[in-house]
Enzyme design. Structure first.
Site, PDB file in Angstrom:
ATOM      1  N   TYR A 136      37.114 110.539  19.483  1.00 32.53           N
ATOM      2  CA  TYR A 136      37.674 112.148  18.694  1.00 32.53           C
ATOM      3  C   TYR A 136      37.791 113.300  18.242  1.00 32.53           C
ATOM      4  CZ  TYR A 136      40.748 107.549  18.281  1.00 32.53           C
ATOM      5  OH  TYR A 136      41.696 106.309  18.441  1.00 32.53           O
ATOM      6  N   HIS A 162      34.463 100.825  20.599  1.00 27.75           N
ATOM      7  CA  HIS A 162      35.960 101.559  21.420  1.00 27.75           C
ATOM      8  C   HIS A 162      36.537 101.175  22.220  1.00 27.75           C
ATOM      9  CE1 HIS A 162      38.411 105.513  20.635  1.00 27.75           C
ATOM     10  NE2 HIS A 162      39.195 104.137  21.281  1.00 27.75           N
TER      11      HIS A 162
END
Length: 270
Positions: A43, A101
């Protein structure tokens, strides 16, 4: 509101919350009462999360912080150094929760390689809890076999009224794995769903609040995000909303398997 792993049910997603505007949004979230930040190596918001916590004046123990390991850091010897870099970026000594993730795209890195490194990160005290994201039932079972005595505390998956992932969520519940919903408000399209819209009118709420209240009623964690202060505050108000059993059943009926995140290299979804 907490669950069996003491993860605050109302979290704040940090995807897109970059730079000064991102820090400002994170500070609004903390001022509003959010005490769970969800970030990820991919991110590029770990810096902002660390800075917002620092500026807030809150004690470290007051804020639950989750990060997620990039698929680029799953290879042998890569996960722990990447997590140490994340800790430096976040200005933290320890994560509350660290997730894989995504399973390695197309199985390029064997699952055992990165799951064993995740268990090692836990043993080293780099993170209090560990878990996964975007894992199917089959992948969860494989991961469990590689974790030894370290429990899988969480599975973060796309989940909202339009994609309820019932089979996977039920499996997680039965296994003592908490579920975190990403895209919990379905990118703002729920106002177009008649049942959701009618319930919003009934409860004098927003469609997003209805979705979040539904997820909390199911025992899930949710991580909505926004860059707008009024929406950040409005979403938080969902913690005060209690839906009836009948209304929960009505929301369950709108599930249509509408998945928004579905990369070609993703797993074979349940």
């Amino acid at each position: 509101m907490q669950n069996q792993t003491n993860i605050p049910q109302m979290g704040f997603g940090t995807y897109g919350r970059q730079g000064d505007a991102g820090i400002a949004a994170l500070l609004v979230a903390l001022e509003t009462g959010y005490r769970h930040f969800d970030t990820a190596q991919d991110y590029d918001t770990e810096t902002e999360v660390g800075e917002a916590i620092k500026r807030s004046g809150l004690k470290r123990s007051d804020v639950f912080v989750t990060t997620k390991i990039s698929t680029h850091n799953l290879g042998p010897g890569q996960l722990i150094p990447s997590l140490e870099r994340s800790l430096d970026t976040l200005q933290l000594d320890q994560l509350d929760l660290t997730l894989i993730h995504w399973p390695s795209p197309n199985g390029a890195v064997p699952l055992e390689v990165y799951i064993e490194q995740l268990a090692e990160a836990h043993a080293l005290g780099l993170t209090k809890l560990v878990g996964v994201s975007n894992f199917t039932i089959a992948l969860l079972e494989q991961a469990k076999a590689s974790m030894g005595d370290v429990p899988i505390s969480n599975n973060q998956v796309e989940l909202n009224p339009l994609l309820q992932n019932k089979r996977l969520a039920t499996h997680c519940k039965n296994e003592g794995i908490s579920v975190t919903c990403y895209l919990p408000i379905a990118r703002g399209v729920l106002g177009d769903v008649p049942i959701i819209r009618d319930l919003a009118i009934k409860y004098h709420a927003t469609p997003e609040q209805i979705a979040l209240a539904f997820e909390f009623a199911k025992g899930y964690i949710a991580i909505p995000t926004s860059g707008r202060a009024e929406r950040i505050r409005a979403n938080f108000e969902a913690i005060k909303l209690s839906l009836s059993v009948e209304d929960i059943a009505a929301i369950e009926s709108v599930d249509c398997g509408q998945r928004a995140i579905n990369p070609d290299w993703g797993p074979n979804w349940d």
